[in-house]
Design a protein around this motif. Structure first.
Motif, PDB file in Angstrom:
ATOM      1  N   ILE A 301       5.820  -6.798 -20.067  1.00  0.00           N
ATOM      2  CA  ILE A 301       6.069  -7.407 -18.846  1.00  0.00           C
ATOM      3  C   ILE A 301       6.756  -6.646 -17.856  1.00  0.00           C
ATOM      4  N   VAL A 302       6.197  -6.467 -16.561  1.00  0.00           N
ATOM      5  CA  VAL A 302       6.224  -5.465 -15.667  1.00  0.00           C
ATOM      6  C   VAL A 302       7.036  -6.067 -14.287  1.00  0.00           C
ATOM      7  N   GLY A 303       8.059  -5.460 -13.917  1.00  0.00           N
ATOM      8  CA  GLY A 303       8.815  -6.027 -12.667  1.00  0.00           C
ATOM      9  C   GLY A 303       8.227  -5.742 -11.646  1.00  0.00           C
ATOM     10  N   GLN A 304       8.457  -6.407 -10.535  1.00  0.00           N
ATOM     11  CA  GLN A 304       7.960  -6.233  -9.206  1.00  0.00           C
ATOM     12  C   GLN A 304       7.837  -4.894  -8.504  1.00  0.00           C
ATOM     13  N   ARG A 305       9.029  -4.245  -8.675  1.00  0.00           N
ATOM     14  CA  ARG A 305       9.157  -2.797  -8.100  1.00  0.00           C
ATOM     15  C   ARG A 305       8.304  -1.915  -8.904  1.00  0.00           C
ATOM     16  N   VAL A 306       7.799  -1.930 -10.032  1.00  0.00           N
ATOM     17  CA  VAL A 306       7.114  -1.179 -10.841  1.00  0.00           C
ATOM     18  C   VAL A 306       5.595  -1.371 -10.471  1.00  0.00           C
ATOM     19  N   TRP A 307       5.392  -2.858 -10.405  1.00  0.00           N
ATOM     20  CA  TRP A 307       4.070  -3.373 -10.383  1.00  0.00           C
ATOM     21  C   TRP A 307       3.271  -2.732  -8.722  1.00  0.00           C
ATOM     22  N   ASP A 308       4.485  -2.920  -7.895  1.00  0.00           N
ATOM     23  CA  ASP A 308       3.962  -2.530  -6.464  1.00  0.00           C
ATOM     24  C   ASP A 308       3.282  -0.988  -6.610  1.00  0.00           C
ATOM     25  N   VAL A 309       4.182  -0.309  -7.226  1.00  0.00           N
ATOM     26  CA  VAL A 309       3.589   1.362  -7.229  1.00  0.00           C
ATOM     27  C   VAL A 309       2.461   1.446  -8.364  1.00  0.00           C
ATOM     28  N   LEU A 310       2.313   0.438  -9.262  1.00  0.00           N
ATOM     29  CA  LEU A 310       1.219   0.725 -10.099  1.00  0.00           C
ATOM     30  C   LEU A 310      -0.189   0.550  -9.395  1.00  0.00           C
ATOM     31  N   ALA A 311      -0.004  -0.730  -8.470  1.00  0.00           N
ATOM     32  CA  ALA A 311      -1.178  -1.299  -7.709  1.00  0.00           C
ATOM     33  C   ALA A 311      -1.472  -0.357  -6.941  1.00  0.00           C
ATOM     34  N   ARG A 312      -0.411   0.423  -6.069  1.00  0.00           N
ATOM     35  CA  ARG A 312      -0.922   1.199  -5.141  1.00  0.00           C
ATOM     36  C   ARG A 312      -1.657   2.598  -5.745  1.00  0.00           C
ATOM     37  N   GLY A 313      -0.858   2.817  -6.895  1.00  0.00           N
ATOM     38  CA  GLY A 313      -1.606   4.215  -7.559  1.00  0.00           C
ATOM     39  C   GLY A 313      -3.185   3.860  -8.063  1.00  0.00           C
ATOM     40  N   THR A 314      -3.445   2.629  -8.291  1.00  0.00           N
ATOM     41  CA  THR A 314      -4.914   2.374  -8.498  1.00  0.00           C
ATOM     42  C   THR A 314      -5.675   2.606  -7.241  1.00  0.00           C
ATOM     43  N   ASP A 315      -5.270   1.798  -6.089  1.00  0.00           N
ATOM     44  CA  ASP A 315      -5.627   2.209  -4.563  1.00  0.00           C
ATOM     45  C   ASP A 315      -5.873   3.499  -4.414  1.00  0.00           C
ATOM     46  N   GLU A 316      -5.170   4.490  -4.857  1.00  0.00           N
ATOM     47  CA  GLU A 316      -5.328   5.751  -4.370  1.00  0.00           C
ATOM     48  C   GLU A 316      -6.012   6.466  -5.501  1.00  0.00           C
ATOM     49  N   ASN A 317      -6.015   6.224  -6.760  1.00  0.00           N
ATOM     50  CA  ASN A 317      -6.725   7.073  -8.094  1.00  0.00           C
ATOM     51  C   ASN A 317      -7.847   6.363  -8.595  1.00  0.00           C
ATOM     52  N   GLY A 318      -7.973   5.051  -8.386  1.00  0.00           N
ATOM     53  CA  GLY A 318      -8.966   4.226  -9.179  1.00  0.00           C
ATOM     54  C   GLY A 318      -8.515   3.445 -10.382  1.00  0.00           C
ATOM     55  N   VAL A 319      -9.511   3.011 -11.132  1.00  0.00           N
ATOM     56  CA  VAL A 319      -8.850   2.378 -12.513  1.00  0.00           C
ATOM     57  C   VAL A 319      -8.012   3.049 -13.282  1.00  0.00           C
ATOM     58  N   MET A 320      -6.813   2.261 -13.917  1.00  0.00           N
ATOM     59  CA  MET A 320      -5.926   2.925 -14.691  1.00  0.00           C
ATOM     60  C   MET A 320      -6.475   3.009 -15.984  1.00  0.00           C
ATOM     61  N   GLY A 321      -6.500   4.284 -16.454  1.00  0.00           N
ATOM     62  CA  GLY A 321      -7.032   4.409 -17.734  1.00  0.00           C
ATOM     63  C   GLY A 321      -6.201   4.037 -18.926  1.00  0.00           C
ATOM     64  N   HIS A 322      -5.815   2.965 -19.133  1.00  0.00           N
ATOM     65  CA  HIS A 322      -5.077   2.252 -20.330  1.00  0.00           C
ATOM     66  C   HIS A 322      -5.359   1.160 -20.614  1.00  0.00           C
ATOM     67  N   GLY A 323      -5.727   0.994 -22.136  1.00  0.00           N
ATOM     68  CA  GLY A 323      -6.284  -0.376 -22.636  1.00  0.00           C
ATOM     69  C   GLY A 323      -6.793   0.024 -23.994  1.00  0.00           C
ATOM     70  N   TRP A 324      -6.483  -1.103 -24.787  1.00  0.00           N
ATOM     71  CA  TRP A 324      -7.182  -1.076 -25.993  1.00  0.00           C
ATOM     72  C   TRP A 324      -8.398  -2.247 -26.199  1.00  0.00           C
ATOM     73  N   THR A 325      -9.211  -1.903 -27.331  1.00  0.00           N
ATOM     74  CA  THR A 325     -10.113  -2.968 -27.580  1.00  0.00           C
ATOM     75  C   THR A 325      -9.723  -4.481 -27.852  1.00  0.00           C
TER      76      THR A 325
END
Ligand code: PLP
Length: 455
Positions: A301-325
């Motif tokens: 569970i991700v808090g707001q201050r981290v989430w905002d940066v993650l979302a910005r990161g994908t705007d700048e860098n594209g899809v976040m490469g983290h996931g499992w089948t």
């Protein structure tokens, strides 16, 4: 149908069991139990035993065994849609519903939930998110993670490193160098008997400050801790510990990860341990109680201050490469939805508080003054009895004597499962949250008899 002997032989010859003495097991010198069923707080095995499970499996079967509502939800989901992935915006109704239910229950300030499969992978996710966060913020050096000695965070490469127990490090070349350990908030094992509880909190804070000074706050990304130390000995923190730690972390801009794999979803008598202790985590790790182990599922569970940066990161860098089948697996999600509904309708968070307090009070009354009991401690539906060679001198038994394991074996003979915690002679209790007072009485009576037999 296979005979018991045939099955036991296949088990010894083919099955690599986790956390097991492999040689002894293969030679038939270690215990073997083939579990066949469960109902409420009891399990049954192939030898015809019916055992009161005072550890809820591995503190995970929070609603108790044999709940038809969850079994039905799993079957319905398997018939309708056993699997589809969750990459690139795909999802199932079950996963979306569960996400909403988790967010409704999460402490304030949380923004999104990521589903995995185990407590270990949820911690790995949280660590990767913290690293990603600091990279997006342009702080590539701020990567180390502080964990506590005696913390348990899983047994993967990173999570095994975060874990602060010798058993999980020895011969595995762990911990990795991004991980540093600090003092456990274990008042009973304080370095100086004369320390008051608040002196000891001051000592823990001083140790943390010293570690931060040694490494430099600009190299430290996060601090991870369980609200109550679990596998390290079931140790509630001394009063004021979490607010004091939080103040240090805030001052050094270090994120807090609350590992709520055990405490999440009701075990302490509150939905989350963070609520119980007034922690303000940036990320929360949960698993076990999310589905009561009816199917594997974890939640980061991700808090707001981290989430905002993650979302910005994908705007700048594209899809976040983290996931499992299997991220957000529909069957796990369906189990989670049915499980959380059951926790609410049966009032199990409240029961964990009241019957948990009853269990702890009765255990204290029965064993608190025993000459070989150093401490009875607990919180909510967690309880521990720490055995000592000499109570006044706080002298411990030699580990090679296996005193805790002997008491647990004596309890098992009487039909009750407790856990000998891996470091120290500590009897651990973490029953299903639906425990009754009568079942609590039986746990206490059997513990008392077993302690009398061994000590
Ligand atoms: N974190 C804590 C606090 C745990 O107690 C555990 C397991 O007991 C884990 C993480 C790891 O969870 P899993 O065994 O599901 O990987």
């Amino acid at each position: 149908m296979l005979t018991n002997d045939e099955l036991a032989r296949w088990d010894r010859e083919s099955f690599f069991h986790p956390s097991t003495h492999l040689g002894q097991f293969a030679r038939g010198e270690a215990p073997q139990r083939i579990v066949t069923g469960g109902e409420g707080c009891y399990i049954t095995d192939r030898d015809g035993n019916r055992l009161l499970d005072a550890f809820a499996g591995l503190y995970c079967v929070n609603v108790g065994y044999g709940r038809p509502e969850i079994a039905q939800a799993i079957a319905d989901q398997a018939h309708q849609l056993a699997y589809y992935h969750a990459y690139a915006g795909h999802g199932s109704e079950a996963a979306i519903t569960l996400a909403q239910m988790v967010m409704d229950r999460a402490p304030q300030g949380m923004a999104r939930v990521y589903f995995g499969l185990s407590g270990s992978d949820a911690n790995e996710t949280n660590i990767k998110l913290v690293w990603y966060y600091n990279n997006i913020l342009g702080r590539p050096k701020k990567k180390k993670i502080i964990s506590r000695w005696r913390g348990y965070h899983g047994s993967g490469l990173m999570t095994g490193s975060l874990t602060g127990l010798q058993l999980f490090h020895a011969k595995f070349d762990l911990p990795l160098d991004q991980v540093i350990h600090t003092e456990a908030p274990y008042y009973f094992r304080r370095p100086d008997a004369a320390m008051s509880e608040s002196d000891f909190v001051g000592h823990c804070v001083a140790q943390l400050e010293a570690l931060i000074a040694e490494h430099g706050a600009d190299t430290i990304a996060a601090f991870i801790g369980e609200p109550v130390l679990g596998t390290g000995g079931i140790v509630p923190p001394p009063a004021g510990y979490w607010p004091a730690i939080q103040e240090v972390l805030d001052r050094h801009d270090i994120l807090l990860i609350a590992d709520e794999v055990v405490t999440g979803f009701g075990r302490l008598g509150t939905m989350f341990g963070s609520d119980h202790y007034g922690m303000r985590p940036d990320l929360i790790t949960s698993a076990k109680g999310l589905t009561s182990a009816y199917a594997p599922l974890s939640a980061s569970i991700v808090g707001q201050r981290v989430w905002d940066v993650l979302a910005r990161g994908t705007d700048e860098n594209g899809v976040m490469g983290h996931g499992w089948t299997y991220s957000a697996h529909p069957i796990g999600a369906a189990a989670g939805v049915a499980n959380l509904k059951l926790i609410d309708s049966l009032g199990l968070v409240g029961n964990a508080g009241t019957v948990g307090a009853y269990l702890n009070d009765r255990m204290q009354a029965a064993l608190g003054d025993h000459p070989h009991v150093g401490e009875v401690r607990g919180e909510g539906m967690l309880c521990a009895v720490e055995l000592v060679a000499d109570r006044d001198a706080r002298r411990f038994f030699d580990a090679s004597e296996g005193t805790g394991a002997k008491v647990v074996a004596a309890m098992l003979k009487r039909g009750v499962i407790a856990r000998a915690m891996p470091q120290g002679d500590i009897l651990g209790f973490a029953p299903p949250l639906c425990l009754t007072r009568e079942e609590a009485d039986r746990i206490v009576a059997v513990t008392t008899e077993a302690v009398a037999e061994v000590l």
